[in-house]
Design a protein around this motif. Sequence first.
Motif, short mmCIF file in Angstrom:
data_model
loop_
_atom_site.label_atom_id
_atom_site.label_comp_id
_atom_site.label_asym_id
_atom_site.label_seq_id
_atom_site.Cartn_x
_atom_site.Cartn_y
_atom_site.Cartn_z
N GLY A 142 40.13 45.44 10.77
CA GLY A 142 40.48 46.65 10.03
C GLY A 142 41.21 47.69 10.87
N GLN A 143 40.88 47.77 12.13
CA GLN A 143 41.54 48.73 13.00
C GLN A 143 42.94 48.27 13.40
N ASN A 144 43.12 46.96 13.48
CA ASN A 144 44.38 46.44 14.00
C ASN A 144 45.30 45.81 12.97
N HIS A 145 44.77 45.43 11.82
CA HIS A 145 45.60 44.72 10.87
C HIS A 145 45.46 45.25 9.44
N CYS A 146 44.27 45.17 8.91
CA CYS A 146 44.03 45.55 7.51
C CYS A 146 43.63 47.02 7.44
N LYS A 147 44.56 47.86 7.84
CA LYS A 147 44.30 49.30 7.94
C LYS A 147 44.15 49.93 6.56
N PRO A 148 43.45 51.05 6.47
CA PRO A 148 43.28 51.69 5.17
C PRO A 148 44.62 52.11 4.56
N ILE A 149 45.49 52.63 5.40
CA ILE A 149 46.83 53.04 4.95
C ILE A 149 47.84 52.21 5.75
N GLY A 150 48.74 51.59 5.06
CA GLY A 150 49.75 50.77 5.73
C GLY A 150 49.21 49.48 6.31
N PRO A 151 48.46 48.73 5.52
CA PRO A 151 47.97 47.44 6.04
C PRO A 151 49.15 46.52 6.36
N ARG A 152 48.99 45.68 7.34
CA ARG A 152 50.06 44.78 7.78
C ARG A 152 49.97 43.45 7.03
N CYS A 153 50.11 43.52 5.74
CA CYS A 153 49.95 42.34 4.88
C CYS A 153 50.98 41.25 5.18
N SER A 154 52.22 41.63 5.47
CA SER A 154 53.28 40.62 5.64
C SER A 154 53.01 39.70 6.83
N CYS A 156 49.78 39.14 7.98
CA CYS A 156 48.34 38.88 7.97
C CYS A 156 48.06 37.38 8.04
N PRO A 157 47.20 36.98 8.96
CA PRO A 157 46.89 35.55 9.10
C PRO A 157 46.05 34.98 7.95
N ILE A 158 45.48 35.85 7.13
CA ILE A 158 44.65 35.34 6.02
C ILE A 158 45.19 35.79 4.66
N GLN A 159 46.47 36.12 4.62
CA GLN A 159 47.06 36.64 3.38
C GLN A 159 46.91 35.69 2.20
N LYS A 160 46.93 34.38 2.45
CA LYS A 160 46.84 33.43 1.33
C LYS A 160 45.47 33.46 0.67
N TYR A 161 44.48 34.05 1.33
CA TYR A 161 43.13 34.16 0.76
C TYR A 161 42.86 35.55 0.18
N CYS A 162 43.84 36.43 0.30
CA CYS A 162 43.62 37.85 0.00
C CYS A 162 44.09 38.23 -1.40
N LYS A 163 43.18 38.73 -2.18
CA LYS A 163 43.49 39.19 -3.54
C LYS A 163 44.43 40.40 -3.50
N THR A 168 49.67 42.69 -4.62
CA THR A 168 50.78 43.49 -4.10
C THR A 168 52.08 42.71 -4.19
N GLU A 169 52.04 41.44 -3.81
CA GLU A 169 53.23 40.60 -3.87
C GLU A 169 53.70 40.40 -5.31
N ASN A 170 52.76 40.16 -6.22
CA ASN A 170 53.11 39.99 -7.63
C ASN A 170 53.76 41.25 -8.19
N LEU A 171 53.23 42.40 -7.82
CA LEU A 171 53.80 43.68 -8.26
C LEU A 171 55.21 43.86 -7.70
N ARG A 172 55.39 43.52 -6.45
CA ARG A 172 56.70 43.63 -5.81
C ARG A 172 57.73 42.74 -6.51
N LYS A 173 57.32 41.52 -6.85
CA LYS A 173 58.21 40.58 -7.54
C LYS A 173 58.59 41.11 -8.93
N LYS A 174 57.62 41.68 -9.64
CA LYS A 174 57.90 42.24 -10.97
C LYS A 174 58.90 43.39 -10.86
N GLU A 175 58.70 44.25 -9.86
CA GLU A 175 59.61 45.38 -9.67
C GLU A 175 61.01 44.90 -9.33
N LYS A 176 61.09 43.85 -8.51
CA LYS A 176 62.39 43.31 -8.12
C LYS A 176 63.11 42.72 -9.35
#
Length: 179
Positions: A142-154, A156-163, A168-176
Motif C-alpha cells: 500500500g505504501q509503495n504500489h496500491c496507494k490511496p491516491i494515484g495507485p500504480r495500477c498499470s 501492478c503485479p497482481i492487476q489481473k486479480y484486482c477488481k 478502472t480499465e473497463n471505464l477507461r475503454k468505455k470513455e475511449k
Amino acid sequence: RTKDQTTSAVCKKLFKTIKKPEDFTKYTEKQIEKLIYPVGFYKTKAKHLKLLPEALKQFNNKIPQTIEQLIELPGVGRKTANLVMGVAFNIPAVCIDTHCHRILNRLGYLQTQNPYETEMEVRKKMPKKYWIKLNTMLVAFGQNHCKPIGPRCSSCPIQKYCKFFTQTENLRKKEKNFN
C-alpha cells in the motif's frame, strides 16, 4: 501513522531508558514526550504510557495475551492489540489498518465499510497461517504500489486479480469508445 523507520528509531531510544513498564513512573509526561518524539501523536501516547503501569496492575503487571484485555490498556485499539498478539506473542491475529482495509476491498476479496468489518471478514475467510504476515505485506504494498491516491495500477503485479483495476480499465475503454 508514523513511518516504520521513525518508530524503530524511537523504540531503540525508548528501550535504552525504559526497561519495564514500571519505569514510566520515574518520568514525567513531558520527559516521556521527549523520549518518543517524533512519533505521531506523541503527546497523547506519552499520557497513555504514563498510565500503563497502573493499568497493568489488573493483569498482575504482565502484558495481557488476549485482544479483549489488551484493548483495556490506555491507548490500545484493535489494530495495536492484534499487532501485539501476532508479533509479540506469535498468536494468530489480524492487524488491519487503512492499507489492509483499502487493498482487500480494492482487490474484491472483501466488501467492507471499515477496518473493524475487514478484520472480522478476514477472520472468517482467510486461513490463520496468513493472519500475522498479512499486515506487513499489505502495508508495504500500500505504501509503495496500491496507494490511496494515484495507485500504480498499470504496473501492478497482481492487476489481473484486482477488481479495482478491472473496473478502472473497463471505464477507461468505455470513455475511449465514447470519444
